[in-house]
Design an enzyme around this catalytic site. Structure first.
Site, PDB file in Angstrom:
ATOM      1  N   GLN A 209      -3.370 -58.679   2.600  1.00 51.22           N
ATOM      2  CA  GLN A 209      -2.279 -57.711   2.619  1.00 51.22           C
ATOM      3  C   GLN A 209      -1.118 -58.200   1.775  1.00 51.22           C
ATOM      4  O   GLN A 209      -0.478 -57.427   1.050  1.00 51.22           O
ATOM      5  CB  GLN A 209      -1.821 -57.457   4.047  1.00 51.22           C
TER       6      GLN A 209
ATOM      7  N   CYS B  62       2.229 -51.972   6.059  1.00 52.42           N
ATOM      8  CA  CYS B  62       0.806 -52.174   5.760  1.00 52.42           C
ATOM      9  C   CYS B  62      -0.077 -51.056   6.312  1.00 52.42           C
ATOM     10  O   CYS B  62      -1.242 -50.955   5.919  1.00 52.42           O
ATOM     11  CB  CYS B  62       0.350 -53.534   6.268  1.00 52.42           C
TER      12      CYS B  62
ATOM     13  N   HIS C  39      -2.720 -62.520   7.548  1.00 50.43           N
ATOM     14  CA  HIS C  39      -3.298 -61.375   6.842  1.00 50.43           C
ATOM     15  C   HIS C  39      -3.034 -61.565   5.345  1.00 50.43           C
ATOM     16  O   HIS C  39      -2.273 -60.818   4.732  1.00 50.43           O
ATOM     17  CB  HIS C  39      -2.668 -60.077   7.349  1.00 50.43           C
TER      18      HIS C  39
ATOM     19  N   ARG D 231      -4.583 -53.000  -2.203  1.00 43.52           N
ATOM     20  CA  ARG D 231      -5.552 -53.837  -1.489  1.00 43.52           C
ATOM     21  C   ARG D 231      -6.832 -53.970  -2.313  1.00 43.52           C
ATOM     22  O   ARG D 231      -7.407 -55.066  -2.405  1.00 43.52           O
ATOM     23  CB  ARG D 231      -5.864 -53.236  -0.112  1.00 43.52           C
TER      24      ARG D 231
ATOM     25  N   ASP E 259       6.179 -53.335  10.538  1.00 40.54           N
ATOM     26  CA  ASP E 259       4.793 -53.135  10.952  1.00 40.54           C
ATOM     27  C   ASP E 259       4.823 -52.489  12.328  1.00 40.54           C
ATOM     28  O   ASP E 259       5.875 -52.449  12.993  1.00 40.54           O
ATOM     29  CB  ASP E 259       4.057 -54.485  10.984  1.00 40.54           C
TER      30      ASP E 259
ATOM     31  N   ARG F  84     -12.990 -60.018   9.514  1.00 38.39           N
ATOM     32  CA  ARG F  84     -11.799 -59.420  10.135  1.00 38.39           C
ATOM     33  C   ARG F  84     -12.016 -59.522  11.644  1.00 38.39           C
ATOM     34  O   ARG F  84     -12.886 -58.843  12.198  1.00 38.39           O
ATOM     35  CB  ARG F  84     -11.652 -57.968   9.688  1.00 38.39           C
TER      36      ARG F  84
END
Length: 302
Positions: free
Chosen positions: A131, A256, A128, A284, A216, A101
């Site tokens: 996600q 998310c 991502h 997740r 987001d 990450r």
């Protein structure tokens, strides 16, 4: 050949859909005796802070009998500019998979080039994918297959938006995107999405008739210096009750997390009956464990 997941389009449509179906099966079963990762170790490289990514990968590995190593840049030689090829060569001789990450898709690609084991993108500046596996799982659980349906992305054309564009291709749904001028998703990623992707003029146009509404945060990690400028640019892009009323009555809301109530989304929406954000967050774990199974070639045969 070693398989990596650096972006969602590293998977075929059949593979992506299969991982989501497997994630749903794992979640529904919750079989404590199923421990396929005994003796397996996941190295987790972090240069960016995390709640859901760290906890989901770490908890998932433990639940399924494996072990996860949390490696922050400041506590490893990555923080002292060790070449990524050296990090990759060493970790992939000691671990069974690597999750990273960080800020750089290019660095992830460099890591994967020199790794003997699967490398998983836990977030980068461009994508991502984990996600989106969780998002496709929660959509399927609540409203059935995304195929032929419509999603509305409201806000910043960021890494999650890019992965949503790729998801539209793999899961065969239409994605309408409303972003302020200057904050649109990358043109080359939009072009690759083809006819499934539509850039629209405003949030109301995107939400009209949508099965799913997604947003987001307006200011992502590393953009804190832009906060005031972004708040001004994104005025009119909040997902509130009026905007949700433009979507289908049965539409669900995704985010998310972390969220800023009163900015990109109103409290009444994110905490309301159409919001499935906590199922989304939980997924997740299940989606990522299904992914690790797949990348390690351990998915049970149907």
């Amino acid at each position: 050949m070693t398989r990596h997941l650096l972006k969602l389009s590293d998977l075929s449509a059949q593979e992506a859909q299969g991982i989501v179906e497997r994630a749903i099966a794992l979640k529904n079963s919750r079989d404590p005796a199923y421990r396929p990762f005994i003796g397996k170790t996941l190295a987790m490289l972090f240069t960016k802070s995390s709640t859901r990514t760290r906890v989901s990968f770490e908890s998932g590995m433990v639940k399924f009998g494996g072990h996860a190593l949390f490696l922050s840049a400041n506590a490893t030689q990555m923080g002292r500019d060790e070449p990524l090829r050296d990090t990759a060569n060493v970790l992939s001789r000691m671990c069974d998979a690597i999750m990273i990450r960080n800020d750089s898709q290019a660095d992830q690609e460099e890591l994967a080039r020199h790794s003997r084991v699967p490398v998983i993108n836990g977030l980068s500046n461009l994508h991502h994918p984990c996600q989106l596996l969780a998002d496709m799982q929660v959509w399927t659980e609540h409203r059935g297959s995304p195929k032929g349906k419509t999603a509305a992305w409201i806000g910043d054309g960021n890494n999650v938006c890019h992965s949503f564009i790729e998801a539209a291709q793999l899961f065969d749904f239409k994605l309408k995107i409303a972003s302020p001028k200057g904050y649109e998703p990358a043109q080359e990623i939009v072009r690759a999405g083809g006819s499934r992707i539509e850039l629209v003029a405003d949030a109301a146009s995107a939400a009209a008739g949508a099965d799913v509404v997604i947003t987001d945060t307006w200011t992502s990690m590393g953009q804190e210096a832009e906060t005031q400028r972004r708040l001004k640019a994104f005025a009119g892009y909040q997902v509130d009750d009026a905007l949700m009323k433009r979507a289908k009555p049965e539409a669900i809301f995704l985010h998310c997390l972390p969220a800023h109530r009163g900015e990109e989304v109103s409290a009444s929406v994110i905490d309301g009956p159409q919001s499935v954000i906590y199922d989304e967050a939980e997924n997740r774990l299940w989606a990522q464990m299904a992914l690790v199974e797949f990348l390690l070639g351990m998915t049970p045969k149907a």
